[in-house]
Design a protein around this motif. Structure first.
Motif, PDB file in Angstrom:
ATOM      1  N   VAL A  55       0.862  -1.183   0.000  1.00  0.00           N
ATOM      2  CA  VAL A  55       0.000   0.000   0.000  1.00  0.00           C
ATOM      3  C   VAL A  55       0.899   1.234   0.000  1.00  0.00           C
ATOM      4  N   THR A  56       1.157   1.767  -1.179  1.00  0.00           N
ATOM      5  CA  THR A  56       2.014   2.952  -1.279  1.00  0.00           C
ATOM      6  C   THR A  56       1.226   4.242  -1.113  1.00  0.00           C
ATOM      7  N   SER A  57      -0.030   4.220  -1.488  1.00  0.00           N
ATOM      8  CA  SER A  57      -0.895   5.405  -1.414  1.00  0.00           C
ATOM      9  C   SER A  57      -2.212   5.022  -0.737  1.00  0.00           C
ATOM     10  N   PRO A  58      -2.231   4.995   0.595  1.00  0.00           N
ATOM     11  CA  PRO A  58      -3.434   4.565   1.316  1.00  0.00           C
ATOM     12  C   PRO A  58      -4.635   5.471   1.066  1.00  0.00           C
ATOM     13  N   LEU A  59      -5.812   4.854   1.065  1.00  0.00           N
ATOM     14  CA  LEU A  59      -7.076   5.570   0.957  1.00  0.00           C
ATOM     15  C   LEU A  59      -7.870   5.325   2.238  1.00  0.00           C
ATOM     16  N   VAL A  60      -8.161   6.369   2.986  1.00  0.00           N
ATOM     17  CA  VAL A  60      -8.849   6.192   4.263  1.00  0.00           C
ATOM     18  C   VAL A  60     -10.255   5.634   4.084  1.00  0.00           C
TER      19      VAL A  60
ATOM     20  N   GLU B  61     -16.781  -3.144  35.816  1.00  0.00           N
ATOM     21  CA  GLU B  61     -16.236  -4.504  35.712  1.00  0.00           C
ATOM     22  C   GLU B  61     -15.344  -4.650  34.485  1.00  0.00           C
ATOM     23  N   ALA B  62     -15.757  -4.060  33.376  1.00  0.00           N
ATOM     24  CA  ALA B  62     -14.959  -4.140  32.154  1.00  0.00           C
ATOM     25  C   ALA B  62     -13.608  -3.452  32.352  1.00  0.00           C
ATOM     26  N   ILE B  63     -13.609  -2.257  32.927  1.00  0.00           N
ATOM     27  CA  ILE B  63     -12.360  -1.530  33.165  1.00  0.00           C
ATOM     28  C   ILE B  63     -11.477  -2.310  34.127  1.00  0.00           C
ATOM     29  N   GLN B  64     -12.073  -2.918  35.132  1.00  0.00           N
ATOM     30  CA  GLN B  64     -11.309  -3.729  36.092  1.00  0.00           C
ATOM     31  C   GLN B  64     -10.595  -4.868  35.369  1.00  0.00           C
ATOM     32  N   ARG B  65     -11.271  -5.533  34.452  1.00  0.00           N
ATOM     33  CA  ARG B  65     -10.657  -6.620  33.684  1.00  0.00           C
ATOM     34  C   ARG B  65      -9.570  -6.107  32.741  1.00  0.00           C
ATOM     35  N   LEU B  66      -9.855  -4.981  32.097  1.00  0.00           N
ATOM     36  CA  LEU B  66      -8.929  -4.448  31.098  1.00  0.00           C
ATOM     37  C   LEU B  66      -7.610  -3.980  31.710  1.00  0.00           C
ATOM     38  N   ARG B  67      -7.627  -3.617  32.975  1.00  0.00           N
ATOM     39  CA  ARG B  67      -6.397  -3.096  33.582  1.00  0.00           C
ATOM     40  C   ARG B  67      -5.292  -4.144  33.663  1.00  0.00           C
ATOM     41  N   TYR B  68      -5.632  -5.415  33.483  1.00  0.00           N
ATOM     42  CA  TYR B  68      -4.625  -6.480  33.522  1.00  0.00           C
ATOM     43  C   TYR B  68      -3.913  -6.668  32.183  1.00  0.00           C
ATOM     44  N   PHE B  69      -4.392  -6.008  31.141  1.00  0.00           N
ATOM     45  CA  PHE B  69      -3.788  -6.159  29.818  1.00  0.00           C
ATOM     46  C   PHE B  69      -2.836  -5.012  29.533  1.00  0.00           C
ATOM     47  N   SER B  70      -1.709  -5.342  28.916  1.00  0.00           N
ATOM     48  CA  SER B  70      -0.782  -4.306  28.461  1.00  0.00           C
ATOM     49  C   SER B  70      -1.272  -3.809  27.107  1.00  0.00           C
ATOM     50  N   PRO B  71      -1.565  -2.526  27.014  1.00  0.00           N
ATOM     51  CA  PRO B  71      -2.065  -2.018  25.738  1.00  0.00           C
ATOM     52  C   PRO B  71      -1.021  -2.101  24.629  1.00  0.00           C
ATOM     53  N   ASN B  72      -1.478  -2.473  23.454  1.00  0.00           N
ATOM     54  CA  ASN B  72      -0.676  -2.315  22.254  1.00  0.00           C
ATOM     55  C   ASN B  72      -0.934  -0.898  21.773  1.00  0.00           C
ATOM     56  N   ASN B  73      -0.612  -0.593  20.546  1.00  0.00           N
ATOM     57  CA  ASN B  73      -0.847   0.761  20.070  1.00  0.00           C
ATOM     58  C   ASN B  73      -1.276   0.745  18.613  1.00  0.00           C
ATOM     59  N   GLN B  74      -2.252   1.555  18.300  1.00  0.00           N
ATOM     60  CA  GLN B  74      -2.680   1.731  16.917  1.00  0.00           C
ATOM     61  C   GLN B  74      -2.963   3.203  16.687  1.00  0.00           C
ATOM     62  N   LEU B  75      -2.806   3.596  15.448  1.00  0.00           N
ATOM     63  CA  LEU B  75      -3.155   4.946  15.030  1.00  0.00           C
ATOM     64  C   LEU B  75      -4.110   4.802  13.860  1.00  0.00           C
ATOM     65  N   CYS B  76      -5.212   5.494  13.925  1.00  0.00           N
ATOM     66  CA  CYS B  76      -6.178   5.512  12.828  1.00  0.00           C
ATOM     67  C   CYS B  76      -6.156   6.914  12.226  1.00  0.00           C
ATOM     68  N   ILE B  77      -5.778   6.980  10.962  1.00  0.00           N
ATOM     69  CA  ILE B  77      -5.775   8.254  10.258  1.00  0.00           C
ATOM     70  C   ILE B  77      -7.091   8.324   9.483  1.00  0.00           C
ATOM     71  N   THR B  78      -7.931   9.257   9.860  1.00  0.00           N
ATOM     72  CA  THR B  78      -9.267   9.348   9.271  1.00  0.00           C
ATOM     73  C   THR B  78      -9.355  10.385   8.160  1.00  0.00           C
ATOM     74  N   SER B  79      -8.303  11.164   7.990  1.00  0.00           N
ATOM     75  CA  SER B  79      -8.295  12.252   7.012  1.00  0.00           C
ATOM     76  C   SER B  79      -7.386  11.912   5.833  1.00  0.00           C
ATOM     77  N   GLN B  80      -7.952  11.910   4.638  1.00  0.00           N
ATOM     78  CA  GLN B  80      -7.141  11.659   3.448  1.00  0.00           C
ATOM     79  C   GLN B  80      -6.070  12.736   3.266  1.00  0.00           C
ATOM     80  N   GLU B  81      -6.401  13.945   3.637  1.00  0.00           N
ATOM     81  CA  GLU B  81      -5.431  15.039   3.539  1.00  0.00           C
ATOM     82  C   GLU B  81      -4.192  14.752   4.391  1.00  0.00           C
ATOM     83  N   ILE B  82      -4.404  14.198   5.570  1.00  0.00           N
ATOM     84  CA  ILE B  82      -3.286  13.861   6.457  1.00  0.00           C
ATOM     85  C   ILE B  82      -2.447  12.746   5.831  1.00  0.00           C
ATOM     86  N   VAL B  83      -3.105  11.732   5.306  1.00  0.00           N
ATOM     87  CA  VAL B  83      -2.380  10.657   4.633  1.00  0.00           C
ATOM     88  C   VAL B  83      -1.534  11.229   3.503  1.00  0.00           C
ATOM     89  N   ASN B  84      -2.112  12.076   2.693  1.00  0.00           N
ATOM     90  CA  ASN B  84      -1.408  12.630   1.532  1.00  0.00           C
ATOM     91  C   ASN B  84      -0.243  13.527   1.922  1.00  0.00           C
TER      92      ASN B  84
END
Length: 161
Positions: free
Chosen positions: A11-16, A126-149
């Motif tokens: 993917v050389t030119s991503p399209l959001v 309860e959900a937050i209590q469970r989630l605190r045991y997980f080490s977060p990974n990381n993702q970035l979502c670029i929602t703007s085509q202008e930013i991608v370009n």
């Protein structure tokens, strides 16, 4: 910042707008600054499609993006993150308020808790209590085509081993 996209194509030119709707951070082009995580995404997709995995590498000008753009960062699995992800997974459009959204992934380890909360089998607490045991990974979502370009530059791609 060097970021990676796990795929089955170069993917050389991503399209959001090509991104699937109703994902954690909405529709957009997803990358991560964690190379191993991108490789896992690529392997998972490649296994389903029966083709080789591909990881694409990019340079993302994120520092100036934080200052100039509508940037949202979630630092942990917390109530704000949970409500944002659930809203987006249900078809909401909270993600449209941002150009770039960064934070933890609702991956295979976490998604069960998110789905139990969405189905009202767990309270938010309860959900937050469970989630605190997980080490977060990381993702970035670029929602703007202008930013991608303007701020995402393709570097290279490779087939992970």
């Amino acid at each position: 910042m060097k970021v990676y996209h796990g795929s089955i194509t170069i993917v050389t030119s991503p399209l959001v707008k090509s991104g699937r709707p109703n994902l954690d951070f909405g529709q957009g082009f997803y990358v991560t600054d964690m190379q191993e995580q991108a490789e896992q995404w690529a392997f998972r997709l490649a296994l389903r499609k029966g083709v080789p995995p591909i990881v694409c590498c990019y340079d993302l000008d994120l520092e100036s993006a934080k200052e100039d753009l509508r940037y949202k960062h979630f630092g942990a699995y917390d109530l704000e993150w949970l409500e944002f992800v659930v809203s987006n997974r249900r078809g909401g459009d909270a993600w449209k308020a941002y150009d770039i959204i960064e934070g933890a992934v609702a991956n295979d380890r976490v998604v069960d808790t998110v789905e139990l909360y969405m189905s009202n089998f767990l309270s938010a607490e309860e959900a937050i209590q469970r989630l605190r045991y997980f080490s977060p990974n990381n993702q970035l979502c670029i929602t703007s085509q202008e930013i991608v370009n303007q701020r995402l530059k393709y570097i290279d791609s490779y087939i992970p081993e």
